[in-house]
Design an enzyme around this catalytic site. Structure first.
Site, mmCIF file in Angstrom:
data_model
loop_
_atom_site.group_PDB
_atom_site.id
_atom_site.type_symbol
_atom_site.label_atom_id
_atom_site.label_comp_id
_atom_site.label_asym_id
_atom_site.label_seq_id
_atom_site.Cartn_x
_atom_site.Cartn_y
_atom_site.Cartn_z
ATOM 1 N N ARG B 62 0.898 -1.326 -0.038
ATOM 2 C CA ARG B 62 -0.055 0.243 -0.056
ATOM 3 C C ARG B 62 0.892 1.120 0.044
ATOM 4 O O ARG B 62 0.393 2.290 -0.545
ATOM 5 C CB ARG B 62 -0.927 -0.164 1.320
ATOM 6 C CG ARG B 62 -2.156 -0.298 1.051
ATOM 7 C CD ARG B 62 -3.104 0.252 2.220
ATOM 8 N NE ARG B 62 -2.915 -0.728 3.343
ATOM 9 C CZ ARG B 62 -3.799 -1.722 3.675
ATOM 10 N NH1 ARG B 62 -4.795 -1.998 3.186
ATOM 11 N NH2 ARG B 62 -3.207 -2.494 4.997
ATOM 12 N N ASP B 197 6.299 -22.968 6.827
ATOM 13 C CA ASP B 197 6.524 -22.807 8.422
ATOM 14 C C ASP B 197 8.070 -23.113 8.454
ATOM 15 O O ASP B 197 8.967 -23.964 7.960
ATOM 16 C CB ASP B 197 6.268 -24.396 9.063
ATOM 17 C CG ASP B 197 6.487 -24.386 10.549
ATOM 18 O OD1 ASP B 197 7.372 -23.467 10.982
ATOM 19 O OD2 ASP B 197 5.737 -24.988 11.089
ATOM 20 N N HIS B 198 8.776 -21.790 8.748
ATOM 21 C CA HIS B 198 10.241 -21.652 8.565
ATOM 22 C C HIS B 198 11.006 -22.547 9.385
ATOM 23 O O HIS B 198 12.220 -22.704 9.119
ATOM 24 C CB HIS B 198 10.638 -20.162 8.891
ATOM 25 C CG HIS B 198 10.715 -20.086 10.475
ATOM 26 N ND1 HIS B 198 9.458 -19.302 10.931
ATOM 27 C CD2 HIS B 198 11.544 -20.096 11.226
ATOM 28 C CE1 HIS B 198 9.687 -18.998 12.376
ATOM 29 N NE2 HIS B 198 11.092 -19.361 12.460
ATOM 30 N N LYS B 202 15.159 -24.946 8.490
ATOM 31 C CA LYS B 202 16.162 -25.085 9.506
ATOM 32 C C LYS B 202 17.026 -26.401 9.160
ATOM 33 O O LYS B 202 16.513 -27.081 9.017
ATOM 34 C CB LYS B 202 16.022 -24.845 10.829
ATOM 35 C CG LYS B 202 15.536 -23.499 11.354
ATOM 36 C CD LYS B 202 15.261 -23.577 13.000
ATOM 37 C CE LYS B 202 14.544 -22.223 13.326
ATOM 38 N NZ LYS B 202 15.297 -20.857 13.319
ATOM 39 N N GLU B 236 12.058 -19.473 24.993
ATOM 40 C CA GLU B 236 12.499 -18.241 24.675
ATOM 41 C C GLU B 236 12.788 -17.205 25.700
ATOM 42 O O GLU B 236 12.278 -17.336 26.750
ATOM 43 C CB GLU B 236 11.429 -17.355 23.553
ATOM 44 C CG GLU B 236 11.208 -18.284 22.383
ATOM 45 C CD GLU B 236 9.963 -17.362 21.630
ATOM 46 O OE1 GLU B 236 10.283 -16.606 20.889
ATOM 47 O OE2 GLU B 236 9.047 -17.675 21.986
ATOM 48 N N ASP B 255 0.983 -20.023 18.440
ATOM 49 C CA ASP B 255 1.923 -19.401 18.182
ATOM 50 C C ASP B 255 3.134 -20.349 17.807
ATOM 51 O O ASP B 255 3.898 -20.255 16.945
ATOM 52 C CB ASP B 255 2.628 -18.185 19.009
ATOM 53 C CG ASP B 255 3.537 -17.492 18.184
ATOM 54 O OD1 ASP B 255 3.431 -16.961 17.085
ATOM 55 O OD2 ASP B 255 4.555 -17.293 19.033
ATOM 56 N N HIS B 260 5.078 -25.036 14.751
ATOM 57 C CA HIS B 260 6.689 -25.470 14.810
ATOM 58 C C HIS B 260 6.937 -26.887 15.694
ATOM 59 O O HIS B 260 7.489 -27.948 15.428
ATOM 60 C CB HIS B 260 7.533 -24.458 15.503
ATOM 61 C CG HIS B 260 7.455 -23.063 14.936
ATOM 62 N ND1 HIS B 260 7.386 -23.094 13.370
ATOM 63 C CD2 HIS B 260 7.375 -21.894 15.525
ATOM 64 C CE1 HIS B 260 7.180 -21.654 13.130
ATOM 65 N NE2 HIS B 260 7.147 -21.041 14.366
#
Lengths: 342, 509
Positions: B62, B197-198, B202, B236, B255, B260
């Protein structure tokens, strides 16, 4: 974490004495702490003594991508002397890795100048220095070995031998190629890695029926190279000849229907022609290009970036990829199964 | 003039992982994901020669940029976020192939403008199209529908392709995921859809398959006969860090667990696929998800724990509690921590509990899978100085300190029999020197060449949401306060009790 180098040199040391002392060099420099070794391979290099320091630098560059124990062996300049070794050890260590974590030995380079009879027994001397149970490679930089070489020793010491068939013609490597089959030695060729883009481009183009028709039955092939005495990418040429059943073998090539010529030019170019169509494959510096040409007009083009840039890069890639079955099959079909003279 | 003839030159030649010429259209190109991940990934793919000069990029967003301003922005992003110091020649090549289109995703008329650009003979964009939705999830159905409406969801000819990459979160519960799949399928075939899904990009996650199926030694032990239990930790140390409004809607279960962590469970528990091919691998992963025992409301109360962090100290810094974070409602019941026990009802894993835990503001950042083996059957050393032996533990360290360690007992030197636990360790960073590629590099390249092995399939997403939704429903019915844990700790006491109940304890990563 911090990295540091440890260097240790000693002249005129005898083999057993050196073998006894080697394991304590790094712990002594680390106040008695034994590091964990991170090396994943042994690479042997046999070079002239005059060039040893250059090779130490090269070894350190190789170890940046392939943590290794690198053994650089050089025969002392000729002359009768007692059996002894001058040794120069360089080790790269990672320290301060956190509480309770010992230092890491990232790479080690042992440069040795061999005097007396031990220079003749260099391969035997390498045996106790090879890291057990990890891949071991011998980078053969000199003229190819003869048939009388101790292949049994070689095969017990190194898993694979790295050659460069651009530097020495492939037919000179025949004793090694034969022995590699007989003794189960892996054979890896820097020239083969350099030819990866050549092979992939031609294979890609051969999905086009027009390109494949030219390649399968060309009238003329002109190979242009900078050096008049050397044919570019000989191992990939053999692959092409085998896969297309030209039965041409290594240059000079004589064939009843395919006219093969070698020309001198500023870059490597392969031109395959059939009637008014041709395929022109060029090494254009940064990349490779392939053009399908009809009546002097380009009707289709392919491009492939350069895979590697220089011998060190070739070697790194070769060590990453390991022995290629297709290379072995190419040599088997093109050189070992031939009945007519090369 | 391609034909289906045999090509003798391709026999035995290694797989060529270079995409055909294509146009990469990034929706949301002015956003954080594009700048931090996508453009640096494209740059590094180009450095490594995976991309030729025939990759053209169109950024769509945008923001009223012109192409020159956008290019400058992209250049700065690559300089800032690339894992390698940029080389100007490659960077210039990438930038020169990048252009920008200002468009509101909600405005159907602007998709015509995109089509006009893509098909403009003067601009000669490659006819293979890869669309990347780096936008808020609410825009996915709108963008997909509009692409379909202007005819951009199908290739012009059978020789060309159109693919679409969709970022997570893929739905916020089972119903929304099913609806989103239906919206996408209305326009695209499943074979065109790449749900990213990153985690699967990996290196360490891909190595789970290599570790299991390229080594003969481990697979025979990988069963209920030898494995005592499995612990998967995604810890984390950060808090919600500027993502408060998103996170408070999602929570740790949506999340981290839905995508994951269940991917990790699938890779650890799956049977060997018949081939390393997209559907063969994904078939086996889906079977695992379907074998996980569903949660009844009572199971949710008994075998799941959710919690919120309180203030505390992490990495030597005093940090606020979850409810005091910006953009978090003061009466929020969203979990910043979840722990749960899964049982996989199949022949291989019957009776082996899988414990999962993830949370924010935990003691340190660590993602690990620990497989604890059963103890030795006969206490041979019970008369010695070491009557109790620690069980063997195989730990796959996903991040940081990527590697694998195996814990075993060794004799302490001396005249007595004393056994001490020691570790055999493999570290990626030292055995394979050089910087490994970022997850997005691998995944983008795979999408470019049409390999969907590392992307999530429709049934996989829905199976994961089926499980997660059953937990969400159980939590919705629960009354009473949500447990809390101190920031900088390893989670709430309730999570410890979850394992103690089965006679285990969480390991310390």
């Amino acid at each position: 974490m911090t990295q540091r180098s440890i260097r240790w040199t000693k002249e005129s040391v005898r083999g057993p004495e050196l073998l006894q002392h080697l394991p304590s060099i790094v712990p002594q420099a680390l106040n008695g702490i034994v590091p964990i070794s991170a090396t994943v391979m042994t690479l042997g290099i046999y070079v002239e003594a005059a060039h040893q320091s250059d090779w130490i630098q090269t070894a350190q560059q190789i170890a940046q991508t392939h943590p290794a124990r690198i053994l650089i062996l050089s025969p002392a300049p000729s002359g009768r002397t007692e059996d002894r070794i001058d040794v120069d050890v360089h080790a790269a260590i990672e320290e301060n890795r956190g509480p309770g974590r010992p230092p890491l030995l990232l790479s080690e380079c042992l440069a040795m100048t061999l005097y007396g009879r031990i220079a003749d027994y260099w391969l035997d001397w390498m045996q106790p220095l090879i890291r057990s149970d990890l891949p071991s490679y011998l980078w053969w930089l000199h003229a190819p070995p003869t048939e009388r070489f101790r292949w049994d020793l070689l095969s017990n010491t190194f898993d694979s031998v790295i050659i460069d068939s651009q530097a020495f013609p492939l037919d000179h490597w025949l004793p090694l190629i034969t022995a590699s089959e007989d003794y189960g030695i892996g054979l890896m060729d820097l020239d083969w890695i350099r030819g990866a883009a050549f092979r992939h481009l031609l294979a890609e183009s051969a999905d086009d029926a027009r390109a494949l028709a030219i390649l399968e039955e060309p009238d003329h092939v002109v190979v242009t190279s900078r050096e008049t005495t050397r044919w570019p990418l000989p191992s990939s040429w053999l692959w092409l000849s085998w896969k297309l059943q030209w039965k041409l073998g290594l240059p000079p090539c004589h064939h009843p229907t395919i006219d093969v010529q070698h020309a001198h030019g500023t870059a490597s170019v392969w031109q395959f022609s059939r009637g008014d169509q041709s395929l022109v494959l060029s090494d254009a510096g940064e990349s490779w290009s392939l053009h399908l040409v009809e009546n002097h007009a380009v009707i289709r083009a392919w491009e492939e970036p350069r895979w590697t840039s220089g011998t060190l890069d070739d070697l790194r890639r070769l060590l990453t990829e390991g022995p290629d079955l297709l290379y072995r099959e190419t040599l088997q079909h093109s050189l070992l199964e031939r009945t007519e003279p090369l | 003039m391609e034909t289906l003839m045999d090509n003798p030159l391709k026999e035995g030649l290694g797989e060529r992982r270079r995409p055909e010429p294509f146009t990469f259209v990034i929706f949301g190109a002015a956003g954080d994901l594009a700048h931090r991940k996508l453009f640096p990934a494209l740059y590094n793919l180009m450095v490594d020669n995976w991309l030729g000069g025939d990759c053209r990029i169109i950024g769509v967003a945008r923001r009223p940029y012109d192409t020159d301003t956008f290019r400058e922005d992209v250049r700065k992003a690559i300089v800032k976020y690339s894992r390698r110091k940029p080389e100007s020649a490659v960077l210039d090549r990438l930038i020169a192939n990048t252009s920008y289109l200002t468009a509101d995703f909600n405005d159907a008329g602007q998709y015509g403008a995109l089509k006009a650009v893509l098909t403009d003979p003067g601009q000669d964009f490659p006819k293979n199209h890869l669309f990347y939705l780096a936008t808020p999830p609410s825009a996915y159905p709108i963008i997909a529908a509009n692409l379909g409406a202007v005819g951009l969801a199908r290739p012009d000819t059978p020789e060309h392709w159109v693919r679409i990459i969709v970022e997570k979160p893929f739905g916020h519960d089972l119903d929304s995921a099913v609806a989103l799949n239906a919206d996408l399928h209305h326009v695209f075939d499943e074979s065109q859809i790449y749900r990213i899904d990153h985690y699967l990009g990996k290196e360490t996650v891909q190595n789970i398959l290599v570790f299991r199926f390229a080594n003969g030694i481990f697979e025979p032990l990988w069963t209920r006969q030898y494995v005592d239990h499995v612990q998967i930790t995604v810890a984390e140390s950060l808090g919600v860090a500027g993502r408060g409004s998103y996170y408070d809607q999602a929570g740790a279960l949506r999340d981290m667990v839905q995508n994951h962590m269940l991917q990790l469970v699938s890779l650890i528990a799956m049977e060997p696929p018949v081939a390393f091919e997209a559907d063969a691998v994904r078939d086996e992963k889906v079977k695992v998800l379907r074998s996980i025992r569903p949660f009844s409301t009572r199971d949710v109360a008994e075998y799941t724990v959710r919690a919120q962090y309180e203030h505390g100290s992490v990495d030597g810094e005093i940090v606020p509690g979850y409810l005091d974070e910006p953009d978090i409602a003061s009466d929020s019941r969203t979990e910043s921590y979840v722990a749960l026990r899964l049982l996989i009802d199949n022949w291989r894993w019957a009776g082996v509990p899988f414990y999962l835990r993830t949370g924010k503001r935990l003691a340190k950042r660590a993602t690990e899978i620990a497989i604890q083996f059963k103890t030795a059957p006969h206490r041979f050393f019970r008369q010695t100085e070491t009557p109790e032996l620690s069980p063997n533990l195989l730990t796959l360290k996903i991040q940081p300190d990527e590697g694998i360690s195996l814990r075993f007992g060794a004799k302490v030197p001396g005249p007595e029999i004393r056994v001490r636990t020691v570790n055999m360790e493999f570290l990626y960073g030292t055995s394979f020197a050089g910087t490994p590629p970022e997850a997005y590099e691998r995944l983008l390249l795979d999408a470019m060449i049409g390999d969907s092995t590392l992307f999530t399939r429709k049934d996989e997403v829905e199976a994961a949401w089926t499980l997660v939704s059953s937990i969400l429903h159980g939590w919705q019915r629960a009354r009473g306060p949500i447990p809390t844990y101190e920031s900088g700790s390893w989670g709430p006491d309730e999570a410890d009790r979850l394992l103690q109940h089965d006679g285990f304890r969480w390991r310390r990563p």
